[in-house]
Scaffold this motif. Structure first.
Motif, PDB file in Angstrom:
ATOM      1  N   ASN A 221       1.089  -1.420  -0.118  1.00  0.00           N
ATOM      2  CA  ASN A 221       0.125   0.064  -0.123  1.00  0.00           C
ATOM      3  C   ASN A 221       0.741   1.268   0.194  1.00  0.00           C
ATOM      4  O   ASN A 221       0.579   1.999  -0.735  1.00  0.00           O
ATOM      5  CB  ASN A 221      -0.973  -0.106   1.075  1.00  0.00           C
ATOM      6  CG  ASN A 221      -2.185  -0.906   1.120  1.00  0.00           C
ATOM      7  OD1 ASN A 221      -2.479  -1.468  -0.007  1.00  0.00           O
ATOM      8  ND2 ASN A 221      -2.564  -1.237   2.230  1.00  0.00           N
ATOM      9  N   ARG A 222       1.997   1.349   0.948  1.00  0.00           N
ATOM     10  CA  ARG A 222       2.649   2.625   0.843  1.00  0.00           C
ATOM     11  C   ARG A 222       3.570   2.617  -0.204  1.00  0.00           C
ATOM     12  O   ARG A 222       3.591   3.860  -0.866  1.00  0.00           O
ATOM     13  CB  ARG A 222       3.693   2.478   2.039  1.00  0.00           C
ATOM     14  CG  ARG A 222       2.957   2.482   3.336  1.00  0.00           C
ATOM     15  CD  ARG A 222       3.939   2.941   4.620  1.00  0.00           C
ATOM     16  NE  ARG A 222       3.369   2.783   5.643  1.00  0.00           N
ATOM     17  CZ  ARG A 222       3.760   2.951   7.031  1.00  0.00           C
ATOM     18  NH1 ARG A 222       5.027   3.765   6.978  1.00  0.00           N
ATOM     19  NH2 ARG A 222       3.361   2.797   8.375  1.00  0.00           N
ATOM     20  N   LEU A 223       4.073   1.675  -0.873  1.00  0.00           N
ATOM     21  CA  LEU A 223       4.957   1.785  -2.050  1.00  0.00           C
ATOM     22  C   LEU A 223       4.018   2.095  -3.475  1.00  0.00           C
ATOM     23  O   LEU A 223       4.413   2.886  -4.074  1.00  0.00           O
ATOM     24  CB  LEU A 223       5.701   0.669  -2.508  1.00  0.00           C
ATOM     25  CG  LEU A 223       6.815   0.161  -1.283  1.00  0.00           C
ATOM     26  CD1 LEU A 223       7.250  -1.270  -1.717  1.00  0.00           C
ATOM     27  CD2 LEU A 223       7.687   1.370  -1.733  1.00  0.00           C
ATOM     28  N   ALA A 224       2.913   1.431  -3.297  1.00  0.00           N
ATOM     29  CA  ALA A 224       2.000   2.059  -4.551  1.00  0.00           C
ATOM     30  C   ALA A 224       1.593   3.503  -4.497  1.00  0.00           C
ATOM     31  O   ALA A 224       1.397   4.290  -5.280  1.00  0.00           O
ATOM     32  CB  ALA A 224       0.359   1.121  -4.263  1.00  0.00           C
ATOM     33  N   GLU A 225       1.317   3.961  -3.036  1.00  0.00           N
ATOM     34  CA  GLU A 225       1.135   5.325  -3.186  1.00  0.00           C
ATOM     35  C   GLU A 225       2.230   6.372  -3.222  1.00  0.00           C
ATOM     36  O   GLU A 225       2.113   7.400  -3.627  1.00  0.00           O
ATOM     37  CB  GLU A 225       0.420   5.685  -1.661  1.00  0.00           C
ATOM     38  CG  GLU A 225      -1.126   4.844  -1.470  1.00  0.00           C
ATOM     39  CD  GLU A 225      -1.800   5.813  -0.501  1.00  0.00           C
ATOM     40  OE1 GLU A 225      -1.557   6.829  -0.195  1.00  0.00           O
ATOM     41  OE2 GLU A 225      -3.152   5.388  -0.542  1.00  0.00           O
TER      42      GLU A 225
END
Length: 501
Positions: A221-225
């Motif tokens: 989730n964090r890397l996608a954002e």
């Protein structure tokens, strides 16, 4: 007041642990000033009076409500209606909906509102606590991330040499700060284990254990954002709204020096141990000294449980590394959204930056101020902050920028940088009326009580010249990302006392 990040409209980017939104507030005081703002961290802060109150302040200069800006009711916001706002007489069910009724929105608003749509679908059908983890499997998360990266390579990273360089740098930056973040959590975990062994007590559950239990979800989730934020950042650069980050393109920059990086990493690991220890033990948030020289809400709290709050050089020296580790290296890109409305304002008015004066309130360590300077080196700027330690760090950072990017130029101001410094609260700015062309405020309002925020807005309007620009870059609000609304106030657990109110 709204967010800003895009064109005369409304923009959103990424935030703290999650998203930083943005959007440009259309003029609500066309003669007096234009206002913009960007949203950063996930917050349950009640700036819900936003546009209504701003119109009153700008047109009538009304006095700040007679409220105690520090004392707030001891309530759990998550047990109250979403429009509960104890410090203000204005309430709305959704700040995002209220903004949509009043302001023209940039298309990026819709993008962020629908980001992570599978989580949104589940969140709309039940509470977060009811969502079985198997419904959002690790395989699905990884597949989504792979799809995001593949799309990135085909649509952005391989377009040209500049894009390839941008993505190489920022993906490397993400990897470095991801490792630093993990290292800080591991250092704290080991410290807790050793402390428990020596005292024969059971070790408390640590953030590392909590994160490890859901590691795939957290990382994907964090890397996608991160990728979404950087894609947006590069698009702004391609549009000519601001330059490539100067620290990226300056290969002699100290961030490429291994010894400098090791020194800063060691400081961060040490700070992470103390900060996380205070967090899990709900430590006393009071500062290390007493004073009546500063606003009570500011002086009496060590925000984020950081060592010494805002009142030591040690705190100032580790702050930038700590926040970048929290955001996996995307904080600079989040802050650069502030430059979008500034660039568009200059284009729209035809103003000459060399003839403008810009004030950044609550400038902190001045890192963002160096991006302002790099894009507008001939613009006269004023960097203000309440902390003398952070203000001193800001001076050092701006001097360093000049030595790297404008060494031969005499730009005036302190140290020939074109920048002057001012120690003050934004609620009381020691400048004459109508004396600056732009006011920037980045990542500050979420740490201020309602009365202080309203007083600050009054000051922004007072010091702005007619037709000037005010830009606010701050927290995501209720309704911006519906899947967050139920848990938005949890960031307050990190000693952010005004997030929930």
């Amino acid at each position: 007041m709204s967010r800003a990040h895009g064109r005369r409209s409304h923009h959103r980017g990424l935030d703290s642990k999650y998203v930083a939104h943005a959007g440009l507030l259309q003029r609500i005081a066309p003669v007096r000033a234009a206002v913009a703002a960007t949203r950063r961290v996930h917050a349950q802060v009640a700036t819900t009076e936003a546009s209504q109150r701003l119109e009153e302040v700008s047109s009538a200069g009304s006095a700040t409500p007679a409220v105690d800006p520090y004392v707030v009711p001891p309530v759990n916001h998550r047990e109250l209606p979403t429009n509960y706002a104890p410090e203000t007489r204005f309430t709305v069910d959704s700040v995002a909906a209220a903004d949509a009724l009043r302001f023209r929105l940039d298309p990026s608003v819709e993008f962020w509102a629908n980001h992570l749509t599978r989580i949104r679908t589940l969140a709309n059908s039940r509470s977060f606590s009811d969502v079985p983890s198997q419904e959002i499997t690790n395989r699905q998360r990884l597949a989504d991330l792979v799809a995001t990266v593949t799309d990135l390579l085909s649509t952005s990273a391989l377009q040209d040499a500049e894009s390839a360089a941008y993505w190489t740098y920022h993906l490397g930056r993400a990897g470095f700060f991801l490792g630093a973040s993990a290292g800080g959590a591991i250092a704290h975990h080991l410290s807790e284990q050793f402390s428990a062994l020596s005292s024969s007590k059971e070790a408390a559950r640590t953030p590392l254990q909590n994160l490890s239990a859901n590691a795939t979800s957290e990382l994907t989730n964090r890397l996608a954002e991160c990728i979404a934020v950087w894609k947006q950042d590069l698009e702004n650069i391609k549009k000519g709204l601001y330059k490539l980050p100067w620290d990226m393109t300056t290969l002699s920059h100290r961030q490429y020096n291994p010894l400098f990086v090791l020194s800063r990493s060691a400081q961060f690991f040490s700070e992470a141990i103390y900060t996380l220890n205070r967090r899990i033990n709900n430590a006393d948030p009071n500062n290390w000294f007493s004073t009546n020289m500063y606003p009570k809400y500011y002086a009496d709290n060590t925000f984020h449980y950081q060592t010494d709050g805002w009142f030591s050089s040690g705190s100032a020296n580790v702050y930038e590394f700590s926040t970048e580790a929290l955001f996996f290296g995307r904080q600079d890109a989040m802050q650069r959204t502030t430059l979008v409305p500034l660039a568009e304002h200059i284009r729209a008015t035809g103003a000459d930056p060399a003839g403008m004066t810009l004030l950044e309130v609550s400038c902190g360590t001045g890192r963002f101020h160096t991006f302002v300077k790099d894009n507008y080196p001939t613009m006269s700027t004023i960097a203000s902050d309440l902390s003398p330690f952070y203000l001193s760090k800001a001076r050092d950072n701006v001097k360093y920028w000049k030595s790297m990017r404008a060494a031969s130029l005499d730009l005036g101001g302190t140290d020939k940088t074109g920048t002057d410094y001012m120690q003050c609260a934004m609620e009381s700015i020691p400048l004459p009326d109508a004396s600056v062309d732009a006011v920037l405020c980045v990542y500050s309002f979420h740490e201020m009580p309602e009365g202080a925020r309203l007083a600050a807005v009054q000051e922004f309007y007072r010091v702005l010249k007619p037709g000037g620009l005010a830009v606010l870059t701050d927290s995501a609000q209720l309704g911006d990302r519906l899947e967050w609304d139920r848990n938005l106030g949890q960031f307050g657990n990190f000693n952010e006392p005004h997030y929930r109110y």
